[in-house]
Motif scaffolding. Sequence first.
Motif, PDB file in Angstrom:
ATOM      1  N   ASN A   1     -26.913 -23.116  59.959  1.00  0.00           N
ATOM      2  CA  ASN A   1     -27.579 -21.924  60.453  1.00  0.00           C
ATOM      3  C   ASN A   1     -26.529 -20.856  60.704  1.00  0.00           C
ATOM      4  O   ASN A   1     -25.406 -21.162  61.149  1.00  0.00           O
ATOM      5  CB  ASN A   1     -28.338 -22.200  61.756  1.00  0.00           C
ATOM      6  N   ALA A   2     -26.872 -19.594  60.432  1.00  0.00           N
ATOM      7  CA  ALA A   2     -25.950 -18.485  60.671  1.00  0.00           C
ATOM      8  C   ALA A   2     -26.705 -17.359  61.339  1.00  0.00           C
ATOM      9  O   ALA A   2     -27.867 -17.102  61.016  1.00  0.00           O
ATOM     10  CB  ALA A   2     -25.324 -18.016  59.363  1.00  0.00           C
ATOM     11  N   GLN A   3     -26.039 -16.687  62.275  1.00  0.00           N
ATOM     12  CA  GLN A   3     -26.621 -15.552  62.971  1.00  0.00           C
ATOM     13  C   GLN A   3     -25.593 -14.444  63.055  1.00  0.00           C
ATOM     14  O   GLN A   3     -24.388 -14.703  63.107  1.00  0.00           O
ATOM     15  CB  GLN A   3     -27.072 -15.946  64.381  1.00  0.00           C
ATOM     16  N   GLU A   4     -26.078 -13.230  63.074  1.00  0.00           N
ATOM     17  CA  GLU A   4     -25.189 -12.096  63.267  1.00  0.00           C
ATOM     18  C   GLU A   4     -25.949 -10.998  63.979  1.00  0.00           C
ATOM     19  O   GLU A   4     -27.160 -10.848  63.808  1.00  0.00           O
ATOM     20  CB  GLU A   4     -24.669 -11.582  61.932  1.00  0.00           C
ATOM     21  N   SER A   5     -25.265 -10.242  64.807  1.00  0.00           N
ATOM     22  CA  SER A   5     -25.870  -9.133  65.535  1.00  0.00           C
ATOM     23  C   SER A   5     -24.766  -8.180  65.949  1.00  0.00           C
ATOM     24  O   SER A   5     -23.587  -8.546  66.019  1.00  0.00           O
ATOM     25  CB  SER A   5     -26.628  -9.647  66.767  1.00  0.00           C
TER      26      SER A   5
END
Length: 782
Positions: free
Chosen positions: A605-609
Amino acid sequence: MECGWLAQDLNLVDIPFFRNPYFQDSKGSLGTITLVKRNVRKKSHSSLVWEDTKGAQNVFAYDSVLTLDQSAAEVSLNSGTSISLHENTLVSIEPPSQEDSRGPVRLHFRKGSINAALGRELATVDAGDWVVEAGAQSKITVRSKGKDQIEIESHGGEVKVINPSDNKSSKVIKVGQAVIVNNQKISEPKEVLKVDWISPKDGERIYTHQAAATIPFQFTGEATGISIYEAEANQERTIPIVKPTQDPQPVYLPTGNYAVQMVDKGVASYSRNVSIWTAPKIFLLDPLPRQRIKSDKPVVFTWTLNTEVSSYVWQIASDESFKNIVRSGDTVDNTVEVKDLPLGELYWRVLGKDEMGYIIPEIYNNPFFILAKPLDAPKLKAPKIVPENDSLLFKFWKMILPQANAAEDDGGDTPEPPKKKLPKNYKAEFLWEKVEGAGSYTIEISETPDFRNSVTANVVQPRFIWKNFKLSEYYWRVAAQSPEGDLGLFSEVAKADLTTIPRGPVTPAGILPAPKSTPTPTPVPTPKPTPVATPKPTPVPTPTPSPTPKPTPVPTPGPTPVPTVAPTPTPTPVPPLEPEYHPHNYSLELGAHYGYEYFKGPDFNAQESGLFIGDVRAGFKSPFKGTKKWKGEVEFQKVKVQPSDATKYPFQSSGSNYGFRITALKETPYQQDASWGIVVLNEYSLFNRSGLEALNIQFPILAGAMLDWRHNFKLHEWHYRTGIYVGQTLGVEGTAGYTMLFPMSQSLTMTGSFELRGVAGVTSNASVWGSGTAFFFLGFRW
């Protein structure tokens, strides 16, 4: 002389020496046209004009009688001979010799189909180059069948068919035989097939509201097929019989006139003439659909009269298929009063009968309700068109007050000029008085007074707001509804003129009067109410103010008068019919965005903000002729993706991208209508595993189509978009935006925009990703 002949023929002048020598009074007539159905024409021998025949009319020597499409006639001659002419038939009538105008008649058959039952004297029929001699009391059928081909049948008595140029080829046709003559040839008489026909009857007339009808064929005897011949198209076909003879076999036939026969092994039965006609229309006036009626009152049923209908059959049933008839009856009038109907939902319809007794089917039926203790009918007030207030209080009111949008006209095969729609910032407000015991109200608005197709809404308060409707005249009514959901009595029908945006409030033309028992020539049978004259304010001749005179009340037709409202002395400016779009050719905006992205891969899983500053957005109108409705938009942004903790992910490199979005949009000039366009972009990031502890970042190029809706007001705009994009991944995107407008000059406007954008998609390896972004822009339009 020719002009004088024509003027005499048209009954414009009376010139003795131009009179028709064969035209006499009724004492010299050969007979009478006793039945006329629809389009029947008659012409005398020396006349240039075909005259319409509406009823009983004398026929004289050398008169011609013509029936057109879906028409029929019967002629009764003084000798007792009766002639039936089916549709598209032409016959001339003359005595055997000019010296004896009252002798036995001679018929010149040109085309079509006739049945002749001879009386006390013989008669002859010229059928092409042949002469048919029929004795007294004989019965014959003569029918054209193909080019230069005529079929002759004998139903009673012997008939002789003679070729005047060659008597040797004459034939005698006995009862139950038929021959076919073709130019100089005549077939041998053949015995007709013996079958007992049950249906259809000879000369039967079937009415339909469609382009065709289903005819049940039923008989007893031996036959393998049904021969169907259409004279006008000169086409003949045979349908095999697939059902037992005791069961009816349905045959689908378009409107027209047909000669039908049962056939078996080359032998045919007597021909029967069957006509499929377009049915006259009978419209139901009262009760209207879904009408509520109190049980202690008699119900008056009213419908339109039609000149092609001789009598009417009214029916009331407890089911829509009319299997359970509650009441029924016959009448020649267009109204009937019925008492003591059972409680509950009922249906009513009206059938017709023509002069021959053939049934004319109904177009539709209306449901209605008989109630014991219904709520009272509301009293209507004047609807009005008013500007929409954009205050915060009104926006809150819109959230709790139901609103309705009128359906668009889908048009037809024949293009018509489009009706103008109201701008988005205008509404129609319908008002009525409260009803005791009502929990809510149901309002119906229709473009036609029959309310078969209407806009329906349920509201709690005694008012209703209608938006985005076509400028037109409308009929409306309201019924109160109990807290348990039982609908009460409908109000009287009122008519509102919403054809233009007025300078002041709009009042309806009045409560429509109840339908009357009079013929109605048009499909929209409700009579127009008498217009109400509203007095204008009296001008003041001196500086001294004088009171404005009050309008004189004028009664409107119907049981409940509706008050009129006088226009204000100082009219407000008329707003434009087209929506205010703040037209501009160019725009430039600078801003920032905060984004959040989520990616779910097969095993990670990957997240960016984060917040990104330095977005640029520009727009421009097409400068090319023929593409003036097209608008271009370009958007640039810089996105940098890096690990949140570099020490925790030592093998994960950062990624950056100069994202772009290019849009070509074809704008519609109307509120609520959707604009459409095409989009190319690379603003979203995807991930792939490039090692055990590293991910590869990609910014794929996507392309697709989008729809755009804009709602523009004086100092602000709303817009919504949705699009679907494909490329290395599939994505569906939705956008909602709000723009504040700060006019700085006639050609320059400052803007402040806030926009929310969301997207979700899936990649080819079943990875799921999504993104949510909030934008803020400041810019200019010019």
